[in-house]
Motif scaffolding. Structure first.
Motif, PDB file in Angstrom:
ATOM      1  N   ASP A  31     -27.649  56.289  60.366  1.00  0.00           N
ATOM      2  CA  ASP A  31     -28.548  55.431  59.252  1.00  0.00           C
ATOM      3  C   ASP A  31     -29.440  56.186  58.195  1.00  0.00           C
ATOM      4  OD1 ASP A  31     -29.276  53.268  57.850  1.00  0.00           O
ATOM      5  OD2 ASP A  31     -30.414  52.299  59.346  1.00  0.00           O
ATOM      6  N   ALA A  32     -29.065  56.499  57.141  1.00  0.00           N
ATOM      7  CA  ALA A  32     -29.922  57.375  56.250  1.00  0.00           C
ATOM      8  C   ALA A  32     -30.604  56.556  55.257  1.00  0.00           C
ATOM      9  CB  ALA A  32     -28.882  58.321  55.407  1.00  0.00           C
ATOM     10  N   LEU A  33     -30.938  55.299  55.502  1.00  0.00           N
ATOM     11  CA  LEU A  33     -31.643  54.501  54.826  1.00  0.00           C
ATOM     12  C   LEU A  33     -33.160  54.150  55.319  1.00  0.00           C
ATOM     13  CD1 LEU A  33     -31.973  52.425  52.194  1.00  0.00           C
ATOM     14  CD2 LEU A  33     -31.348  50.758  53.940  1.00  0.00           C
TER      15      LEU A  33
ATOM     16  N   LYS B  60     -26.705  50.232  49.042  1.00  0.00           N
ATOM     17  CA  LYS B  60     -25.812  50.919  50.115  1.00  0.00           C
ATOM     18  C   LYS B  60     -26.192  52.366  49.720  1.00  0.00           C
ATOM     19  CE  LYS B  60     -20.920  51.952  51.484  1.00  0.00           C
ATOM     20  NZ  LYS B  60     -21.091  51.835  52.743  1.00  0.00           N
ATOM     21  N   VAL B  61     -26.130  52.989  50.897  1.00  0.00           N
ATOM     22  CA  VAL B  61     -26.449  54.472  50.771  1.00  0.00           C
ATOM     23  C   VAL B  61     -24.960  55.176  50.990  1.00  0.00           C
ATOM     24  CG1 VAL B  61     -27.502  56.419  51.957  1.00  0.00           C
ATOM     25  CG2 VAL B  61     -28.816  54.323  51.735  1.00  0.00           C
ATOM     26  N   ARG B  62     -25.014  56.398  50.100  1.00  0.00           N
ATOM     27  CA  ARG B  62     -23.485  56.948  50.049  1.00  0.00           C
ATOM     28  C   ARG B  62     -23.917  58.316  49.731  1.00  0.00           C
ATOM     29  NH1 ARG B  62     -20.702  58.152  45.605  1.00  0.00           N
ATOM     30  NH2 ARG B  62     -18.975  58.384  46.641  1.00  0.00           N
ATOM     31  N   ALA B  63     -23.030  59.058  50.054  1.00  0.00           N
ATOM     32  CA  ALA B  63     -23.107  60.595  49.665  1.00  0.00           C
ATOM     33  C   ALA B  63     -21.986  61.070  48.994  1.00  0.00           C
ATOM     34  CB  ALA B  63     -23.133  61.499  51.100  1.00  0.00           C
ATOM     35  N   ILE B  64     -22.322  62.568  48.506  1.00  0.00           N
ATOM     36  CA  ILE B  64     -20.980  62.985  47.515  1.00  0.00           C
ATOM     37  C   ILE B  64     -20.173  63.787  48.388  1.00  0.00           C
ATOM     38  CG2 ILE B  64     -20.510  64.631  45.688  1.00  0.00           C
ATOM     39  CD1 ILE B  64     -22.127  62.231  44.762  1.00  0.00           C
ATOM     40  N   GLY B  65     -18.977  63.288  48.693  1.00  0.00           N
ATOM     41  CA  GLY B  65     -17.968  63.871  49.446  1.00  0.00           C
ATOM     42  C   GLY B  65     -17.439  65.148  48.881  1.00  0.00           C
TER      43      GLY B  65
ATOM     44  N   GLU C 109     -42.308  35.587  50.075  1.00  0.00           N
ATOM     45  CA  GLU C 109     -41.757  36.037  51.262  1.00  0.00           C
ATOM     46  C   GLU C 109     -40.770  37.096  50.556  1.00  0.00           C
ATOM     47  OE1 GLU C 109     -39.681  34.086  54.991  1.00  0.00           O
ATOM     48  OE2 GLU C 109     -38.597  33.716  53.099  1.00  0.00           O
ATOM     49  N   VAL C 110     -40.575  38.055  51.504  1.00  0.00           N
ATOM     50  CA  VAL C 110     -39.735  39.332  51.250  1.00  0.00           C
ATOM     51  C   VAL C 110     -38.978  39.547  52.446  1.00  0.00           C
ATOM     52  CG1 VAL C 110     -39.808  41.661  50.953  1.00  0.00           C
ATOM     53  CG2 VAL C 110     -41.726  40.345  49.987  1.00  0.00           C
ATOM     54  N   VAL C 111     -37.770  39.789  52.401  1.00  0.00           N
ATOM     55  CA  VAL C 111     -36.813  39.949  53.554  1.00  0.00           C
ATOM     56  C   VAL C 111     -35.692  40.884  53.188  1.00  0.00           C
ATOM     57  CG1 VAL C 111     -35.033  38.738  54.872  1.00  0.00           C
ATOM     58  CG2 VAL C 111     -36.788  37.375  53.769  1.00  0.00           C
ATOM     59  N   VAL C 112     -35.541  41.933  54.249  1.00  0.00           N
ATOM     60  CA  VAL C 112     -34.721  43.323  54.350  1.00  0.00           C
ATOM     61  C   VAL C 112     -33.867  42.655  55.317  1.00  0.00           C
ATOM     62  CG1 VAL C 112     -34.476  45.524  54.247  1.00  0.00           C
ATOM     63  CG2 VAL C 112     -36.516  44.464  53.109  1.00  0.00           C
ATOM     64  N   GLU C 113     -32.619  42.521  54.979  1.00  0.00           N
ATOM     65  CA  GLU C 113     -31.473  42.213  56.192  1.00  0.00           C
ATOM     66  C   GLU C 113     -30.343  42.875  55.791  1.00  0.00           C
ATOM     67  OE1 GLU C 113     -28.843  38.989  55.366  1.00  0.00           O
ATOM     68  OE2 GLU C 113     -30.458  38.326  53.857  1.00  0.00           O
ATOM     69  N   ARG C 114     -30.077  43.630  57.154  1.00  0.00           N
ATOM     70  CA  ARG C 114     -28.847  44.540  57.131  1.00  0.00           C
ATOM     71  C   ARG C 114     -27.547  43.638  56.783  1.00  0.00           C
ATOM     72  NH1 ARG C 114     -29.674  49.289  59.486  1.00  0.00           N
ATOM     73  NH2 ARG C 114     -31.318  49.696  60.708  1.00  0.00           N
ATOM     74  N   THR C 115     -26.662  44.356  55.944  1.00  0.00           N
ATOM     75  CA  THR C 115     -25.408  43.780  55.715  1.00  0.00           C
ATOM     76  C   THR C 115     -24.161  44.698  56.341  1.00  0.00           C
ATOM     77  OG1 THR C 115     -25.514  44.913  53.520  1.00  0.00           O
ATOM     78  CG2 THR C 115     -26.180  42.814  53.736  1.00  0.00           C
ATOM     79  N   ASP C 116     -24.648  45.689  57.125  1.00  0.00           N
ATOM     80  CA  ASP C 116     -23.583  46.493  57.670  1.00  0.00           C
ATOM     81  C   ASP C 116     -24.605  47.124  59.013  1.00  0.00           C
ATOM     82  OD1 ASP C 116     -21.199  47.591  58.583  1.00  0.00           O
ATOM     83  OD2 ASP C 116     -20.912  48.159  56.796  1.00  0.00           O
ATOM     84  N   ASP C 117     -23.650  47.734  60.014  1.00  0.00           N
ATOM     85  CA  ASP C 117     -24.523  48.528  61.019  1.00  0.00           C
ATOM     86  C   ASP C 117     -25.752  49.552  60.772  1.00  0.00           C
ATOM     87  OD1 ASP C 117     -23.211  46.750  62.839  1.00  0.00           O
ATOM     88  OD2 ASP C 117     -21.521  48.468  63.248  1.00  0.00           O
ATOM     89  N   THR C 118     -24.980  50.140  59.570  1.00  0.00           N
ATOM     90  CA  THR C 118     -26.119  51.160  59.003  1.00  0.00           C
ATOM     91  C   THR C 118     -25.905  51.308  57.430  1.00  0.00           C
ATOM     92  OG1 THR C 118     -24.400  52.917  59.278  1.00  0.00           O
ATOM     93  CG2 THR C 118     -25.684  52.682  60.883  1.00  0.00           C
ATOM     94  N   ASN C 119     -26.845  51.694  56.861  1.00  0.00           N
ATOM     95  CA  ASN C 119     -26.941  52.482  55.518  1.00  0.00           C
ATOM     96  C   ASN C 119     -26.486  51.097  54.413  1.00  0.00           C
ATOM     97  OD1 ASN C 119     -27.302  55.087  55.843  1.00  0.00           O
ATOM     98  ND2 ASN C 119     -25.342  55.048  56.705  1.00  0.00           N
ATOM     99  N   SER C 120     -26.799  49.782  54.835  1.00  0.00           N
ATOM    100  CA  SER C 120     -26.393  48.773  53.732  1.00  0.00           C
ATOM    101  C   SER C 120     -27.505  47.557  54.221  1.00  0.00           C
ATOM    102  CB  SER C 120     -25.085  48.425  54.007  1.00  0.00           C
ATOM    103  OG  SER C 120     -24.635  47.365  53.081  1.00  0.00           O
TER     104      SER C 120
END
Length: 343
Positions: A195-197, A249-254, A224-235
């Motif tokens: 998880d890079a977020l 979503k967090v992504r990297a340069i391949g 109210e402020v809500v942060v909810e995961r939309t995937d197991d990691t990075n989203s």
């Protein structure tokens, strides 16, 4: 005659007192019977799922949808599927639309209000454009009376190039007296399971649960402020009530992407960055910012159409002293969001 007039005045007074008492009771925090909420898509009470596991809600928004039970379709039975990459989520709208739809819970980089790639925007007017900013720079993406969203740019300039390749590494969402920061960690090698977020609320790192509702929320005096995961990691999906929603979503340069574009990235940095799609609940007609101004009712895009990379200028107008500063030549934010020294 006088007696009848006195009785009439007394009766009116009693009615008035009764109405005042009812109103006060309705305004009290301890009243269990609340009036219907203001119309909004997420104003509902979650009910017991159907026998087939389809989630159901009782709508509480004002209007035609008030009191109606909406059920998720079989194609997307859950609002928050645990395997977000493989399953669409059930989006429930209790506003005037009064409907349920199946959608991917991730940013659509070709949709309105998107900010992806190096950085490519799609404005509120539907026009695509690029805004390169500068390596290490901070720019106002949105600046309005009640909301400021700044972006921190990372980048590289290969030998022989006249400008930086840039990506958005962090966002600071400022409103009322608060600052919510979402940032991608620096990673040398990309791993989807890591998880890079990172998420920070008024300078303090917050942890987003991975089980149950998989969300973090806070109820400030203002909203109210809500942060909810939309995937197991990075989203994640971020909701700042009454102002904005962000799908991030967090992504990297391949390696392949690096070769195709000749980024010439160093071997020890995957340049993790954010892909984001904004949905604004409230902006003024004079909203500013690289993206914000495209939501003005009279806005006409100055970018050149029909070219591979239509460029948007304005670095001088929208550059801020830091990620947490609401100050720029064109900025409008009037709040007093919390400021911090570093990302």
């Amino acid at each position: 005659m006088d007696r009848r007039y006195s009785f009439l005045l007394l009766a009116l007074a009693l009615v008035f007192i009764s109405m005042e008492a009812s109103y006060a009771q309705g305004q009290g925090k301890g009243n269990s019977k609340k009036a219907p909420h203001d119309a909004a898509s997420t104003h509902y009470e979650v009910l017991k799922p159907s026998k087939k596991g389809q989630e159901r809600v009782l709508c509480q928004a004002r209007g035609a949808c008030n009191g109606k039970v909406l059920k998720c379709p079989a194609q997307c039975p859950q609002r928050k599927p645990t395997k977000n990459k493989k399953n669409k989520g059930c989006f429930i709208d209790c506003s005037s639309k009064c409907e349920v739809t199946c959608k991917w819970r991730k940013p659509n980089c070709n949709g309105y209000g998107s900010l992806c790639y190096d950085p490519r925007f799609v404005g509120g007017d539907g026009v695509m454009f690029y805004f390169h900013g500068a390596k290490g720079g901070n720019f106002a993406i949105v600046s309005d009376d009640d909301l400021q969203i700044n972006a921190h740019f990372i980048g590289t300039r290969p030998e022989g190039r006249t400008r930086d390749y840039t990506w958005v590494q962090a966002l600071a969402v400022m409103f009322d007296t608060h600052t919510l920061v979402l940032a991608a960690k620096r990673v040398s090698k990309w791993d989807e399971s890591f998880d890079a977020l990172t998420v920070r609320w008024d300078g303090e790192t917050v942890s987003i649960p991975t089980d149950g509702e998989a969300e973090w929320r806070t109820n400030s005096e203002e909203r109210e402020v809500v942060v909810e995961r939309t995937d197991d990691t990075n989203s994640v999906k971020v909701t700042v009530a009454g102002l904005v929603e962000l799908n991030i979503k967090v992504r990297a340069i391949g390696e392949e992407e690096n070769k195709v574009h000749n980024y010439q990235l160093p071997a020890d940095d995957a340049f993790a960055h954010l892909e984001t799609q904004f949905k604004f609940t409230k902006v003024s007609d004079l909203v500013e910012g690289v993206l914000g101004k495209t939501y003005r009712p009279d806005y006409v895009s100055p970018v050149k159409r029909g070219v591979p990379m239509p460029m948007m200028g304005g670095e001088d107008k929208y550059q801020t002293p830091s990620l947490y500063s609401p100050l720029c030549k064109a900025c409008r934010f009037k709040g007093q969001a919390a400021g911090f020294a570093s990302i």
